[in-house]
Enzyme design. Structure first.
Site, PDB file in Angstrom:
ATOM      1  N   SER A  50      -4.222 -14.841 -97.884  1.00 28.19           N
ATOM      2  CA  SER A  50      -5.011 -15.764 -97.067  1.00 28.19           C
ATOM      3  C   SER A  50      -4.477 -15.725 -95.643  1.00 28.19           C
ATOM      4  CB  SER A  50      -4.826 -17.179 -97.638  1.00 28.19           C
ATOM      5  OG  SER A  50      -5.401 -18.150 -96.803  1.00 28.19           O
ATOM      6  N   TYR A  59       0.176 -24.393-101.051  1.00 25.95           N
ATOM      7  CA  TYR A  59      -0.758 -23.263-101.107  1.00 25.95           C
ATOM      8  C   TYR A  59      -0.232 -22.112-100.236  1.00 25.95           C
ATOM      9  CZ  TYR A  59      -5.022 -20.560-100.381  1.00 25.95           C
ATOM     10  OH  TYR A  59      -5.940 -19.541-100.306  1.00 25.95           O
TER      11      TYR A  59
HETATM   12  P1  NDP Z   1     -13.512 -19.915-105.746  1.00 23.87           P
HETATM   13  O1  NDP Z   1     -12.971 -21.244-106.103  1.00 23.87           O
HETATM   14  O2  NDP Z   1     -14.982 -19.752-105.575  1.00 23.87           O
HETATM   15  O3  NDP Z   1     -13.009 -18.814-106.796  1.00 23.87           O
HETATM   16  C1  NDP Z   1     -11.735 -18.859-107.380  1.00 23.87           C
HETATM   17  C2  NDP Z   1     -11.773 -18.009-108.627  1.00 23.87           C
HETATM   18  O4  NDP Z   1     -10.456 -17.991-109.205  1.00 23.87           O
HETATM   19  C3  NDP Z   1     -12.711 -18.539-109.683  1.00 23.87           C
HETATM   20  O5  NDP Z   1     -13.437 -17.453-110.207  1.00 23.87           O
HETATM   21  C4  NDP Z   1     -11.793 -19.131-110.744  1.00 23.87           C
HETATM   22  O6  NDP Z   1     -12.388 -18.954-112.015  1.00 23.87           O
HETATM   23  C5  NDP Z   1     -10.588 -18.206-110.595  1.00 23.87           C
HETATM   24  N1  NDP Z   1      -9.353 -18.782-111.131  1.00 23.87           N
HETATM   25  C6  NDP Z   1      -8.660 -19.831-110.638  1.00 23.87           C
HETATM   26  N2  NDP Z   1      -7.585 -20.057-111.411  1.00 23.87           N
HETATM   27  C7  NDP Z   1      -7.607 -19.137-112.400  1.00 23.87           C
HETATM   28  C8  NDP Z   1      -6.777 -18.871-113.500  1.00 23.87           C
HETATM   29  N3  NDP Z   1      -5.683 -19.605-113.750  1.00 23.87           N
HETATM   30  N4  NDP Z   1      -7.088 -17.829-114.317  1.00 23.87           N
HETATM   31  C9  NDP Z   1      -8.190 -17.086-114.078  1.00 23.87           C
HETATM   32  N5  NDP Z   1      -9.018 -17.292-113.038  1.00 23.87           N
HETATM   33  C10 NDP Z   1      -8.724 -18.323-112.233  1.00 23.87           C
HETATM   34  O7  NDP Z   1     -12.763 -19.527-104.390  1.00 23.87           O
HETATM   35  P2  NDP Z   1     -12.654 -18.152-103.553  1.00 23.87           P
HETATM   36  O8  NDP Z   1     -13.621 -17.149-104.010  1.00 23.87           O
HETATM   37  O9  NDP Z   1     -12.638 -18.543-102.151  1.00 23.87           O
HETATM   38  O10 NDP Z   1     -11.173 -17.727-103.943  1.00 23.87           O
HETATM   39  C11 NDP Z   1     -10.786 -16.389-104.189  1.00 23.87           C
HETATM   40  C12 NDP Z   1      -9.446 -16.149-103.537  1.00 23.87           C
HETATM   41  O11 NDP Z   1      -9.579 -16.238-102.131  1.00 23.87           O
HETATM   42  C13 NDP Z   1      -8.353 -17.153-103.921  1.00 23.87           C
HETATM   43  O12 NDP Z   1      -7.153 -16.464-104.191  1.00 23.87           O
HETATM   44  C14 NDP Z   1      -8.211 -18.011-102.673  1.00 23.87           C
HETATM   45  O13 NDP Z   1      -6.921 -18.553-102.549  1.00 23.87           O
HETATM   46  C15 NDP Z   1      -8.500 -16.977-101.609  1.00 23.87           C
HETATM   47  N6  NDP Z   1      -8.893 -17.474-100.292  1.00 23.87           N
HETATM   48  C16 NDP Z   1     -10.039 -18.208-100.118  1.00 23.87           C
HETATM   49  C17 NDP Z   1     -10.395 -18.655 -98.863  1.00 23.87           C
HETATM   50  C18 NDP Z   1     -11.617 -19.470 -98.631  1.00 23.87           C
HETATM   51  O14 NDP Z   1     -11.753 -20.056 -97.531  1.00 23.87           O
HETATM   52  N7  NDP Z   1     -12.553 -19.538 -99.558  1.00 23.87           N
HETATM   53  C19 NDP Z   1      -9.578 -18.330 -97.682  1.00 23.87           C
HETATM   54  C20 NDP Z   1      -8.429 -17.526 -97.962  1.00 23.87           C
HETATM   55  C21 NDP Z   1      -8.113 -17.117 -99.225  1.00 23.87           C
HETATM   56  P3  NDP Z   1     -12.308 -19.981-113.249  1.00 23.87           P
HETATM   57  O15 NDP Z   1     -12.214 -21.367-112.687  1.00 23.87           O
HETATM   58  O16 NDP Z   1     -13.592 -19.700-113.976  1.00 23.87           O
HETATM   59  O17 NDP Z   1     -11.111 -19.555-114.026  1.00 23.87           O
END
Ligand code: NDP
Length: 243
Positions: A141, A154
């Protein structure tokens, strides 16, 4: 532009049930890749797989559950023989002032954002060995490069991801396994559930990235010739001046 043909490659995408992971799955399938969709909300994965057809496999998994991660990658070894891309994208952000933050939330973030990456990476390495152009790409990030108030734990997990990859790259480079980090800024997705109104306003104000923009960066890095490592991509909405 001269890029690698990705047809027939196999990619594991964690966090494929929404946001960046879902967008990346769609784009990789357009490029001819078979995607293994990983997350806990299996009904979301099944709906996506139904759209993507034969090009997708669904795997319900909590990335923090190390034995379950090992079992999944053992299955993938049997089914595919190996994989070409591990996209460690699953992650959680919980915002809070540190002095009154809940240690249970620290654990949730460390488990998903750090242990999840370690578990999946260790299990994937044997499957990536010997595959030309193999790559591990992990979503850190902008918060893995710069701190922001209310995101301290985070940020700690995302800085850890950057350090881990910097060292891992030196272990795997000789074998031709590319180790890469993506550092997005504000992006439209389901991220930041506990502060969703504030995040929604900030995304509007910043004209935030779309999840598909981040997916494009991943595909750009993955489709480079096998000897070319895009080590790090820090990307943000142009209006995101701080942090
Ligand atoms: P979302 O919340 O839309 O997606 C997060 C995904 O992670 C979901 O598919 C969720 O699936 C999965 N997930 C979370 N915990 C677990 C777990 N323990 N096991 C398996 N899957 C898990 O957010 P984003 O698409 O934005 O996030 C994707 C990445 O991008 C993350 O690492 C986030 O930190 C990073 N990020 C996002 C930013 C933003 O502004 N959106 C900025 C910078 C980085 P489920 O709940 O079904 O398990």
């Amino acid at each position: 532009m001269q890029m690698q043909d990705l047809t027939g490659k196999v990619a594991v995408i964690t966090g494929a049930s929404s946001g960046i992971g879902e967008a990346t799955a769609r784009l990789l399938v357009e490029e001819g890749v078979h995607v293994v969709l990983v997350a806990r909300r299996v009904e979301r994965l099944e709906a996506l797989a139904a759209e993507l057809g034969d090009a997708a496999t669904v795997a319900r998994l909590d990335v923090a559950d190390a034995p379950a991660v090992t079992a999944l990658f053992d299955e993938l070894k049997t089914r595919f023989g190996g994989i070409d891309l591990l996209f460690n994208n699953a992650g959680i952000g919980i915002s809070s002032n540190f002095d009154d933050s809940d240690p249970a939330d620290w654990k949730t973030m460390i488990d998903a954002n750090l242990y999840g990456v370690l578990n999946c990476t260790q299990a994937a390495i044997p499957l990536l060995r010997g595959r030309p152009g193999a790559m591990i790409s992990t979503v850190s990030s902008v918060g893995g490069r710069f701190g922001a108030a209310t995101w301290s734990v985070y940020s700690a997990t995302k800085f850890a991801v950057v350090g881990f990859h910097d060292a891992l790259r030196r272990e795997l480079g000789e074998e031709g396994i590319r180790v890469s980090v993506l550092e997005p800024g504000a992006t439209w997705s389901e991220f930041g559930e506990n502060v969703s109104d504030a995040i929604h306003q900030r995304r509007i104000q910043l004209d935030a990235l779309q999840s598909a923009d981040v997916a494009q960066a991943l595909v750009f890095a993955f489709a480079q010739p096998a000897n070319v490592l895009i080590q790090e991509i820090l990307m943000r909405p142009v209006k995101q001046i701080v942090p």
